[in-house]
Design a protein around this motif. Structure first.
Motif, PDB file in Angstrom:
ATOM      1  N   LYS A  98       9.025  15.175  -8.565  1.00 34.46           N
ATOM      2  CA  LYS A  98       9.428  16.579  -8.640  1.00 34.46           C
ATOM      3  C   LYS A  98       9.254  17.271  -7.302  1.00 34.46           C
ATOM      4  O   LYS A  98      10.076  18.097  -6.895  1.00 34.46           O
ATOM      5  CB  LYS A  98       8.609  17.292  -9.720  1.00 34.46           C
ATOM      6  CG  LYS A  98       9.019  18.739  -9.952  1.00 34.46           C
ATOM      7  CD  LYS A  98       8.179  19.365 -11.048  1.00 34.46           C
ATOM      8  CE  LYS A  98       8.554  20.829 -11.261  1.00 34.46           C
ATOM      9  NZ  LYS A  98       7.692  21.471 -12.286  1.00 34.46           N
TER      10      LYS A  98
ATOM     11  N   GLY B 246      15.867  18.792  -9.297  1.00 37.73           N
ATOM     12  CA  GLY B 246      15.677  18.138 -10.586  1.00 37.73           C
ATOM     13  C   GLY B 246      15.451  16.646 -10.439  1.00 37.73           C
ATOM     14  O   GLY B 246      15.678  16.059  -9.384  1.00 37.73           O
TER      15      GLY B 246
ATOM     16  N   SER C  17      23.325  22.107 -14.556  1.00 32.36           N
ATOM     17  CA  SER C  17      22.437  21.361 -13.677  1.00 32.36           C
ATOM     18  C   SER C  17      22.998  21.275 -12.264  1.00 32.36           C
ATOM     19  O   SER C  17      24.140  20.834 -12.071  1.00 32.36           O
ATOM     20  CB  SER C  17      22.226  19.945 -14.229  1.00 32.36           C
ATOM     21  OG  SER C  17      21.564  19.128 -13.286  1.00 32.36           O
TER      22      SER C  17
END
Length: 251
Positions: free
Chosen positions: A74, A80, A193
């Motif tokens: 992360k 992401g 996303s």
């Protein structure tokens, strides 16, 4: 697995010059080209875009990767975690266990499947303008089949995780453009996303629209991501106005 078929000329549109802005509300990008672009097709992500988010991805990632690896990945990837590509590098037994965890989270998600507000209206608008609509998801085919069955809205092609390569590779989107006999710059990719949907669309040379309901992508950690959307909306209801004002929708 089916192989993606590409039109050679589509490769000419892997990049094209546009500037963009990104805010929690609908943002309109400026373009060096004053001609209104033509739009002939729209490709959607499913989870979190056409359907209300129901999978706790953070919990899933932590269970698959372990807390330490999750935190390390992360930190290196602010836009992401691409869990599927990490799993592909593991040995067969570890992969099997990881996919079992993911499948369990996905099954729980299917039990709570709900269509996103504004999705039906947007699809009806696209149909009224004779604009093609497709779907690319990293979820499994059974989830796509359930969506089609439960809500009666069909997408074609509808590419699931069984199709390789999957997002953020541009292959699925280029495959749809090839199937539709369209150039990528006549198509828009809509998803929630940055790392999957926007990256896939930008790499293919398509227009991109980020659905950011909460404004999370306006946070400073996303300012330096490689692929930024051409447009950002906070709801699917905003997309109709965006398409009407910024694109030529003539058949």
């Amino acid at each position: 697995m089916p192989a993606a078929l590409f039109i050679p000329r589509a490769l000419l549109f892997l990049t094209h010059p546009r500037s963009f802005s990104s805010t929690p509300k609908m943002s309109i990008s400026s373009s060096v080209n004053s001609v209104t672009p033509r739009l002939r097709g729209v490709v959607f992500d499913m989870d979190g875009t056409l359907t209300v988010p129901v999978i706790d991805f953070q919990a899933m990632y932590k269970q698959v990767l372990g807390q330490d690896m999750y935190e390390a990945i992360k930190l290196k990837s602010p836009s992401g975690i691409d869990i599927l590509h990490h799993i592909e590098t593991w040995d067969a037994d570890k992969q099997r266990k990881a996919y079992e965890i993911i499948a369990d989270f996905e099954r729980q998600g299917l039990e709570r499947l709900q269509i996103m507000p504004g999705a039906s209206e947007l699809c009806g608008f696209l149909d009224s303008r004779k604009i093609r609509r497709g779907l690319i998801t990293r979820n499994v085919k059974s989830a796509v089949d359930l969506f089609h069955q439960r809500f009666g809205i069909l997408f074609s092609p509808a590419l699931s995780r069984e199709f390789r390569p999957y997002k953020p590779d541009p292959g699925p989107l280029l495959h749809i453009c090839s199937t539709w006999e369209m150039e990528p710059n006549e198509v828009m990719m809509i998803g929630d996303s940055l790392k999957d949907d926007v990256a896939c669309g930008k790499r293919a040379g398509a227009f991109t629209c980020l659905l950011d309901e909460t404004g999370r992508y306006a946070a400073p950690e996303y300012a330096a991501v490689e692929h930024k959307p051409d447009y950002t909306v906070s709801s699917l209801a905003e997309v109709i106005s965006l398409l009407e004002t910024k694109f030529d929708l003539a058949p």
